[in-house]
Design an enzyme around this catalytic site. Structure first.
Site: not given
Ligand SMILES: C[S@@+](CC[C@H](N)C(=O)[O-])C[C@H]1O[C@@H](n2cnc3c(N)ncnc32)[C@H](O)[C@@H]1O
Length: 399
Positions: A232, A285, A356, A261, A151, A74, A68, A77, A330
């Site tokens: 994702q 969620e 993550c 989540y 990019c 930037c 790049c 990265c 997650d």
């Molecule tokens: C990393 S993403 C994962 C979503 C899903 N597992 C996927 O792979 O598509 C985290 C998710 O948690 C939700 N979130 C954030 N804080 C939260 C909370 N306190 N309770 C429930 N959900 C939450 C966000 O809106 C988001 O959709």
């Protein structure tokens, strides 16, 4: 700014390496362990300094010419100057160090490559717009916009944002796995720009030229994702993570599972197949738009119970019952510190934690260990090539 030469030590979490200047720790970007570099200090506080390598005096194996033209300016990265296999080795060292230091866990795994493993992978990019209306990306730890005309990590099919003038602060470009395109911006879009971009345009939640909704396909399932709602980013991430989650969860027909989540229901949909109609999947969620998409995505799975609430509230108010067989979580980057005790309180035989941020994961694994959950396996995936980000899937078993 000071101009000094340092011998660079190990990689640290965050896309930089550790060096010392007069005994003080300095986190240096754009370098590699084992290098000798001239640095420019960019930030200092009582505990440490931050710096950029501005000249390589002795290079280390793994250094390559950045693909790049904006590498170093930037902030999008961190590792354009590093061979992709060496990037993965460095990320592995970061995961290892975090697990060791924060959870006392020895991990001997490696970060797995996922194709495309270098360039052209970002299916979602938020461009910032400078005062002249040019789109670009921000410098590292700065609001300053670096205007770019290309990019290289962006997916080649993203709708064209660069090269147009924008009367906005930011523009997010998205391409879905089914090839649909969407632009999401915080200001109105002129007709000229709208006709110049090949795709659907959503403005301030209202939509011009399309529905503002994308379809993402994973295996045989379609998922509706509204606007810039969470999905994702790497094109192979959803498949890779579904495989890793199902493998780690070892769900049996009839099981009760909590997917915390859950977003628009990616893992829930496949977990629902695994538990069958005699089982139950609670899908939790907090975001209302994502929860609404999840309702559409999961309407044909009667074993799914949608819980539109925060994980904290769902666990506190018993919205996922009092005992479950398996928990999948997650969470966002900050992790799940507050809810670890409540998850353990559900007595799942297995917990699959998708993370993550390896630092938040390691901290939470230490809490799980204190509550009787030991690590059975951890896989790490290079789902964000050229950056310091890495995705982990940890499997915990009840002792
Ligand atoms: C990393 S993403 C994962 C979503 C899903 N597992 C996927 O792979 O598509 C985290 C998710 O948690 C939700 N979130 C954030 N804080 C939260 C909370 N306190 N309770 C429930 N959900 C939450 C966000 O809106 C988001 O959709």
């Amino acid at each position: 700014m000071q101009d000094v030469v340092v011998d660079v030590g190990p990689i640290a979490h965050g896309g930089h390496c550790v060096a010392r200047v007069d005994g003080q720790v300095v986190f240096v970007r754009h370098t590699l362990p084992g290098e000798r570099v001239r640095i420019e200090i960019t930030e200092s506080n009582k505990k440490f300094l931050r710096a950029d390598a501005v000249e390589v005096i002795e290079s280390a194996p793994g250094r390559v010419a950045p693909p790049c033209a904006y590498a170093g300016q930037c902030g999008g990265c961190d590792f354009q100057h590093v061979d992709p296999a060496v990037q993965r080795a460095l990320l592995g060292d970061v995961v290892r160090e975090q697990l060791q230091r924060l959870a006392g866990i020895e991990w001997s795994g490696e970060v797995e490559a996922v194709e495309p493993d270098e360039l052209g992978w970002r299916t979602r990019v938020t461009f910032a717009v400078d005062a002249m209306g040019h789109a670009g990306l921000r410098r590292h730890r700065s609001h300053r916009v670096v205007p770019v005309d290309r990019c290289v990590i962006a997916h080649p099919d993203l709708p064209q944002v660069l090269g147009h003038e924008w009367d906005a602060e930011s523009v997010e470009a998205i391409v879905s796995s089914t090839g649909e395109k969407l632009l999401v911006t915080d200001a109105s879009i002129s007709d000229a720009v709208e006709s110049a971009v090949d795709g659907v345009v959503a403005v301030d939640g209202t939509t011009r030229g399309g529905t503002g909704v994308l379809t993402e396909r994973v295996r045989d399932k379609d998922f509706r994702v509204s606007g810039s709602g969470f999905w994702q980013v790497h094109p192979a991430a959803a498949n890779t993570l579904v495989d890793a989650v199902l493998d780690g969860a070892r769900v049996q027909p009839g099981d009760v599972v909590a997917d915390l989540y859950a977003g628009v229901g990616l893992f829930t949909a496949f977990l629902a197949d695994a538990v069958g109609e005699s089982g139950t999947v609670f899908s939790v969620e907090a975001d209302q738009v994502a929860a609404k998409d999840a309702r559409r995505n999961l309407h044909d799975a009667p074993q799914v119970r949608l819980v539109g609430a925060t994980t904290e509230r769902a666990l506190r108010d018993g919205l996922v019952g009092e005992q479950v067989d398996v928990v999948v979580l997650d969470p966002p980057r900050t992790g799940a510190k507050k809810v670890v005790p409540a998850i353990a309180g559900l007595s799942p035989r297995r917990v699959v934690y998708v993370a993550c941020d390896p630092a938040a994961l390691a901290r939470d694994l230490a809490s799980f260990a204190a509550l009787g959950y030991r690590l059975d396996g951890l896989r790490a995936f290079a789902l964000f090539p050229m950056t310091h980000h890495v995705e982990c899937v940890a499997v915990l078993l009840r002792d």
